[in-house]
Design a protein around this motif. Structure first.
Motif, PDB file in Angstrom:
ATOM      1  N   LEU A   1       0.827  -1.206   0.000  1.00 47.79           N
ATOM      2  CA  LEU A   1       0.000   0.000   0.000  1.00 47.79           C
ATOM      3  C   LEU A   1       0.865   1.262   0.000  1.00 47.79           C
ATOM      4  O   LEU A   1       0.597   2.208  -0.740  1.00 47.79           O
ATOM      5  N   LEU A   2       1.920   1.276   0.815  1.00 50.57           N
ATOM      6  CA  LEU A   2       2.791   2.447   0.875  1.00 50.57           C
ATOM      7  C   LEU A   2       3.611   2.614  -0.403  1.00 50.57           C
ATOM      8  O   LEU A   2       3.911   3.738  -0.801  1.00 50.57           O
ATOM      9  N   THR A   3       3.956   1.516  -1.050  1.00 47.77           N
ATOM     10  CA  THR A   3       4.662   1.609  -2.332  1.00 47.77           C
ATOM     11  C   THR A   3       3.764   2.243  -3.380  1.00 47.77           C
ATOM     12  O   THR A   3       4.219   3.052  -4.189  1.00 47.77           O
ATOM     13  N   GLY A   4       2.497   1.933  -3.339  1.00 52.31           N
ATOM     14  CA  GLY A   4       1.538   2.530  -4.271  1.00 52.31           C
ATOM     15  C   GLY A   4       1.239   3.982  -3.958  1.00 52.31           C
ATOM     16  O   GLY A   4       1.006   4.791  -4.851  1.00 52.31           O
ATOM     17  N   ASN A   5       1.236   4.330  -2.658  1.00 48.78           N
ATOM     18  CA  ASN A   5       0.947   5.703  -2.239  1.00 48.78           C
ATOM     19  C   ASN A   5       1.621   5.946  -0.886  1.00 48.78           C
ATOM     20  O   ASN A   5       1.066   5.609   0.156  1.00 48.78           O
ATOM     21  N   GLY A   6       2.795   6.527  -0.915  1.00 48.64           N
ATOM     22  CA  GLY A   6       3.564   6.769   0.290  1.00 48.64           C
ATOM     23  C   GLY A   6       2.920   7.754   1.245  1.00 48.64           C
ATOM     24  O   GLY A   6       3.337   7.869   2.395  1.00 48.64           O
ATOM     25  N   ARG A   7       1.900   8.473   0.774  1.00 48.57           N
ATOM     26  CA  ARG A   7       1.204   9.440   1.643  1.00 48.57           C
ATOM     27  C   ARG A   7      -0.075   8.855   2.241  1.00 48.57           C
ATOM     28  O   ARG A   7      -0.808   9.556   2.931  1.00 48.57           O
ATOM     29  N   MET A   8      -0.329   7.595   1.995  1.00 47.80           N
ATOM     30  CA  MET A   8      -1.533   6.965   2.532  1.00 47.80           C
ATOM     31  C   MET A   8      -1.490   7.032   4.059  1.00 47.80           C
ATOM     32  O   MET A   8      -0.483   6.709   4.672  1.00 47.80           O
ATOM     33  N   SER A   9      -2.579   7.468   4.661  1.00 47.47           N
ATOM     34  CA  SER A   9      -2.611   7.629   6.120  1.00 47.47           C
ATOM     35  C   SER A   9      -2.710   6.268   6.808  1.00 47.47           C
ATOM     36  O   SER A   9      -3.160   5.280   6.236  1.00 47.47           O
ATOM     37  N   TYR A  10      -2.281   6.261   8.083  1.00 47.79           N
ATOM     38  CA  TYR A  10      -2.394   5.041   8.876  1.00 47.79           C
ATOM     39  C   TYR A  10      -3.855   4.626   9.022  1.00 47.79           C
ATOM     40  O   TYR A  10      -4.169   3.440   9.037  1.00 47.79           O
ATOM     41  N   VAL A  11      -4.743   5.602   9.099  1.00 52.85           N
ATOM     42  CA  VAL A  11      -6.177   5.311   9.201  1.00 52.85           C
ATOM     43  C   VAL A  11      -6.646   4.574   7.947  1.00 52.85           C
ATOM     44  O   VAL A  11      -7.335   3.545   8.041  1.00 52.85           O
ATOM     45  N   ASP A  12      -6.267   5.086   6.763  1.00 52.84           N
ATOM     46  CA  ASP A  12      -6.696   4.459   5.507  1.00 52.84           C
ATOM     47  C   ASP A  12      -6.085   3.071   5.334  1.00 52.84           C
ATOM     48  O   ASP A  12      -6.752   2.149   4.861  1.00 52.84           O
ATOM     49  N   ILE A  13      -4.817   2.919   5.723  1.00 49.44           N
ATOM     50  CA  ILE A  13      -4.194   1.593   5.651  1.00 49.44           C
ATOM     51  C   ILE A  13      -4.924   0.646   6.597  1.00 49.44           C
ATOM     52  O   ILE A  13      -5.230  -0.503   6.239  1.00 49.44           O
ATOM     53  N   GLY A  14      -5.229   1.142   7.808  1.00 46.25           N
ATOM     54  CA  GLY A  14      -5.954   0.328   8.779  1.00 46.25           C
ATOM     55  C   GLY A  14      -7.308  -0.126   8.264  1.00 46.25           C
ATOM     56  O   GLY A  14      -7.707  -1.271   8.476  1.00 46.25           O
ATOM     57  N   LYS A  15      -8.014   0.769   7.568  1.00 45.28           N
ATOM     58  CA  LYS A  15      -9.319   0.398   6.991  1.00 45.28           C
ATOM     59  C   LYS A  15      -9.146  -0.707   5.954  1.00 45.28           C
ATOM     60  O   LYS A  15      -9.951  -1.647   5.909  1.00 45.28           O
ATOM     61  N   GLU A  16      -8.112  -0.588   5.122  1.00 51.22           N
ATOM     62  CA  GLU A  16      -7.852  -1.609   4.091  1.00 51.22           C
ATOM     63  C   GLU A  16      -7.558  -2.975   4.711  1.00 51.22           C
ATOM     64  O   GLU A  16      -7.939  -4.003   4.169  1.00 51.22           O
ATOM     65  N   LEU A  17      -6.846  -2.956   5.830  1.00 50.32           N
ATOM     66  CA  LEU A  17      -6.371  -4.204   6.435  1.00 50.32           C
ATOM     67  C   LEU A  17      -7.156  -4.617   7.682  1.00 50.32           C
ATOM     68  O   LEU A  17      -6.819  -5.610   8.329  1.00 50.32           O
ATOM     69  N   ASN A  18      -8.188  -3.822   8.017  1.00 48.16           N
ATOM     70  CA  ASN A  18      -9.025  -4.111   9.180  1.00 48.16           C
ATOM     71  C   ASN A  18      -8.209  -4.111  10.481  1.00 48.16           C
ATOM     72  O   ASN A  18      -8.353  -4.999  11.322  1.00 48.16           O
ATOM     73  N   LEU A  19      -7.341  -3.084  10.597  1.00 45.49           N
ATOM     74  CA  LEU A  19      -6.528  -2.906  11.791  1.00 45.49           C
ATOM     75  C   LEU A  19      -6.646  -1.463  12.265  1.00 45.49           C
ATOM     76  O   LEU A  19      -7.039  -0.582  11.508  1.00 45.49           O
ATOM     77  N   SER A  20      -6.262  -1.213  13.495  1.00 36.53           N
ATOM     78  CA  SER A  20      -6.329   0.145  14.029  1.00 36.53           C
ATOM     79  C   SER A  20      -5.186   1.013  13.495  1.00 36.53           C
ATOM     80  O   SER A  20      -4.147   0.496  13.065  1.00 36.53           O
ATOM     81  N   ARG A  21      -5.391   2.318  13.575  1.00 33.89           N
ATOM     82  CA  ARG A  21      -4.357   3.282  13.176  1.00 33.89           C
ATOM     83  C   ARG A  21      -3.105   3.061  14.013  1.00 33.89           C
ATOM     84  O   ARG A  21      -1.984   3.110  13.515  1.00 33.89           O
ATOM     85  N   VAL A  22      -3.275   2.793  15.304  1.00 36.90           N
ATOM     86  CA  VAL A  22      -2.146   2.589  16.209  1.00 36.90           C
ATOM     87  C   VAL A  22      -1.354   1.339  15.805  1.00 36.90           C
ATOM     88  O   VAL A  22      -0.114   1.352  15.810  1.00 36.90           O
ATOM     89  N   ALA A  23      -2.046   0.281  15.456  1.00 27.75           N
ATOM     90  CA  ALA A  23      -1.365  -0.959  15.037  1.00 27.75           C
ATOM     91  C   ALA A  23      -0.563  -0.726  13.758  1.00 27.75           C
ATOM     92  O   ALA A  23       0.575  -1.204  13.629  1.00 27.75           O
TER      93      ALA A  23
END
Length: 149
Positions: A13-35
């Motif tokens: 995900l970060l390789t595709g978009n290095g500015r992707m937020s932790y919240v958005d990554i968490g939504k994609e992977l069903n994990l919390s922003r903190v994780a």
């Protein structure tokens, strides 16, 4: 560090978009922003993620000529030549290679006049270079900014 499937997905995900937020990554992977933040921190601390950067379209900023050079050097001059070339602002990348070429470089310049200046005044001025072969980029079909896992 041993990567698991979640680490690999985060990296993809970060390789595709290095500015992707932790919240958005968490939504994609069903994990919390903190994780996600903790995993990215661990990947960075372990050196898996070297840096976060911006990819600039060289043509949009006036660097319209892209050249690739294969440069052979005398063995005693290799490091000195490589460091001098790597320090040149026109050199986008410089690698020591196996095979017939000692160094492989990617150069970005404004135009063919600047390319000629780079070759004659910057590269040929260095002692220890024994052969130079150049290739000019006509069209880019793919450019990878990060490693795909």
């Amino acid at each position: 560090m041993k990567l698991d499937d979640i680490d690999r997905k985060i990296l993809a995900l970060l390789t595709g978009n290095g500015r992707m937020s932790y919240v958005d990554i968490g939504k994609e992977l069903n994990l919390s922003r903190v994780a996600i933040r903790e995993r990215v921190h661990q990947l960075t601390e372990a050196g898996v993620i070297e840096s976060f950067t911006v990819v600039i379209n060289s043509e949009k900023v006036g660097k319209k000529v892209s050249g690739f050079f294969e440069v052979d050097c005398e063995p005693a001059s290799l490091v000195k030549v490589a460091q001098a070339l790597a320090d040149n602002p026109s050199v986008a990348s410089c690698y020591q290679m196996t095979g017939p070429s000692t160094l492989h470089m990617h150069v970005l310049v404004d135009d063919f006049i600047d390319l000629e200046k780079f070759i004659n005044e910057e590269m040929y001025a260095l002692e220890g270079i024994t052969r130079v072969e150049s290739h000019i980029l006509l069209r880019r079909f793919k450019s990878r900014t990060g490693m795909k896992l």
